[in-house]
Design a protein around this motif. Structure first.
Motif, PDB file in Angstrom:
ATOM      1  N   MET A  57       0.805  -1.285   0.012  1.00  0.00           N
ATOM      2  CA  MET A  57       0.040   0.074  -0.086  1.00  0.00           C
ATOM      3  C   MET A  57       0.905   1.125  -0.090  1.00  0.00           C
ATOM      4  N   GLY A  58       0.566   2.343  -0.837  1.00  0.00           N
ATOM      5  CA  GLY A  58       1.292   3.475  -0.881  1.00  0.00           C
ATOM      6  C   GLY A  58       1.109   4.482   0.182  1.00  0.00           C
ATOM      7  N   PRO A  59       1.906   5.444   0.195  1.00  0.00           N
ATOM      8  CA  PRO A  59       1.445   6.678   1.244  1.00  0.00           C
ATOM      9  C   PRO A  59       0.322   6.965   1.290  1.00  0.00           C
ATOM     10  N   ALA A  60      -0.068   7.557   2.194  1.00  0.00           N
ATOM     11  CA  ALA A  60      -1.667   7.972   2.590  1.00  0.00           C
ATOM     12  C   ALA A  60      -1.547   9.424   1.643  1.00  0.00           C
ATOM     13  N   THR A  61      -2.827   9.740   1.099  1.00  0.00           N
ATOM     14  CA  THR A  61      -3.108  10.942   0.175  1.00  0.00           C
ATOM     15  C   THR A  61      -3.435  11.955   1.177  1.00  0.00           C
ATOM     16  N   ALA A  62      -2.866  13.051   1.246  1.00  0.00           N
ATOM     17  CA  ALA A  62      -3.256  14.222   2.051  1.00  0.00           C
ATOM     18  C   ALA A  62      -4.643  14.592   1.787  1.00  0.00           C
ATOM     19  N   ILE A  63      -5.388  14.961   2.920  1.00  0.00           N
ATOM     20  CA  ILE A  63      -6.856  15.600   2.545  1.00  0.00           C
ATOM     21  C   ILE A  63      -6.576  16.921   2.766  1.00  0.00           C
ATOM     22  N   HIS A 108     -28.613  30.372   2.226  1.00  0.00           N
ATOM     23  CA  HIS A 108     -28.715  30.147   3.501  1.00  0.00           C
ATOM     24  C   HIS A 108     -27.512  30.263   4.489  1.00  0.00           C
ATOM     25  N   SER A 109     -26.349  30.070   3.899  1.00  0.00           N
ATOM     26  CA  SER A 109     -25.117  29.727   4.625  1.00  0.00           C
ATOM     27  C   SER A 109     -24.087  30.881   4.665  1.00  0.00           C
ATOM     28  N   LEU A 110     -23.435  30.976   5.921  1.00  0.00           N
ATOM     29  CA  LEU A 110     -22.039  31.836   5.869  1.00  0.00           C
ATOM     30  C   LEU A 110     -21.074  31.310   4.952  1.00  0.00           C
ATOM     31  N   GLY A 111     -20.975  29.973   5.244  1.00  0.00           N
ATOM     32  CA  GLY A 111     -20.159  29.199   4.463  1.00  0.00           C
ATOM     33  C   GLY A 111     -20.108  27.857   4.577  1.00  0.00           C
ATOM     34  N   TRP A 112     -19.166  27.037   4.193  1.00  0.00           N
ATOM     35  CA  TRP A 112     -19.124  25.628   4.292  1.00  0.00           C
ATOM     36  C   TRP A 112     -17.688  25.119   4.170  1.00  0.00           C
ATOM     37  N   VAL A 113     -17.318  24.013   4.491  1.00  0.00           N
ATOM     38  CA  VAL A 113     -15.977  23.331   4.388  1.00  0.00           C
ATOM     39  C   VAL A 113     -16.259  22.057   3.484  1.00  0.00           C
ATOM     40  N   CYS A 114     -15.560  22.105   2.572  1.00  0.00           N
ATOM     41  CA  CYS A 114     -15.361  20.685   1.704  1.00  0.00           C
ATOM     42  C   CYS A 114     -14.009  19.926   2.095  1.00  0.00           C
ATOM     43  N   ALA A 115     -13.848  18.761   2.483  1.00  0.00           N
ATOM     44  CA  ALA A 115     -12.842  17.934   2.709  1.00  0.00           C
ATOM     45  C   ALA A 115     -12.679  16.845   1.367  1.00  0.00           C
ATOM     46  N   ARG A 116     -11.496  16.885   0.593  1.00  0.00           N
ATOM     47  CA  ARG A 116     -11.224  16.258  -0.579  1.00  0.00           C
ATOM     48  C   ARG A 116     -10.058  15.219  -0.262  1.00  0.00           C
ATOM     49  N   GLU A 117      -9.962  14.264  -0.804  1.00  0.00           N
ATOM     50  CA  GLU A 117      -8.932  13.374  -0.892  1.00  0.00           C
ATOM     51  C   GLU A 117      -8.952  12.900  -2.500  1.00  0.00           C
ATOM     52  N   ASP A 118      -7.905  13.053  -2.979  1.00  0.00           N
ATOM     53  CA  ASP A 118      -7.685  12.787  -4.630  1.00  0.00           C
ATOM     54  C   ASP A 118      -8.878  13.388  -5.481  1.00  0.00           C
ATOM     55  N   GLY A 119      -9.324  14.752  -4.934  1.00  0.00           N
ATOM     56  CA  GLY A 119     -10.396  15.104  -5.798  1.00  0.00           C
ATOM     57  C   GLY A 119     -11.707  14.793  -5.233  1.00  0.00           C
ATOM     58  N   ARG A 120     -11.825  13.618  -4.513  1.00  0.00           N
ATOM     59  CA  ARG A 120     -13.197  13.173  -4.228  1.00  0.00           C
ATOM     60  C   ARG A 120     -13.492  13.598  -2.733  1.00  0.00           C
ATOM     61  N   LEU A 121     -14.916  14.182  -2.705  1.00  0.00           N
ATOM     62  CA  LEU A 121     -15.478  14.609  -1.566  1.00  0.00           C
ATOM     63  C   LEU A 121     -15.595  13.786  -0.487  1.00  0.00           C
TER      64      LEU A 121
END
Length: 135
Positions: free
Chosen positions: A1-7, A44-57
């Motif tokens: 297994m390769g190194p973990a991808t950064a989020i 309706h939102s002030l903001g939101w945060v999206c977390a992605r790993e290799d472009g995937r939400l």
């Protein structure tokens, strides 16, 4: 297994409605819907945060607000395969930073009892009295 991808975490990141629908359905155990998240968040939102790993939400949190100094966390979700890796706490931390940067002084959250350790221990919330009416 390769190194973990950064989020990566992005405040007010681009939202793909279908990807967020799938993530939300997985996290909350309901069928995949066809929600127009983009319109809902802009309205309706002030903001939101999206977390992605290799472009995937892989994570998301919505920050609603009162137009003043109070912000509210909603829909904190992390993909099942990415849980217990600190993604949720990082989402909440980025939401707090974005809210602070927008001039908010308070960040509120309500949650089910089994999530107490997450919000109080991992995210640093403190307990307050609150009320709720089921409509």
């Amino acid at each position: 297994m390769g190194p973990a991808t950064a989020i990566t975490y992005e405040w007010r990141g681009d939202v793909d409605n279908a990807a967020l629908d799938e993530l939300h359905a997985e996290a909350f155990g309901h069928p995949v819907e066809q929600t127009d998240w983009t319109a809902r968040l802009r309205r309706h939102s002030l903001g939101w945060v999206c977390a992605r790993e290799d472009g995937r939400l892989v994570g998301f949190v919505n920050v609603a607000w009162d137009g003043g100094v109070h912000a509210f966390l909603l829909d904190t979700v992390v993909a099942r395969r990415n849980r217990s890796q600190g993604v949720g706490a990082a989402l909440v931390g980025a939401a707090a930073e974005g809210s602070r940067g927008a001039g908010c002084e308070w960040l509120h959250v309500d949650f089910e009892a089994h999530l107490r350790p997450f919000y109080f221990d991992a995210c640093g919330f403190r307990e307050t009295a609150a009320g709720l009416i089921a409509l």
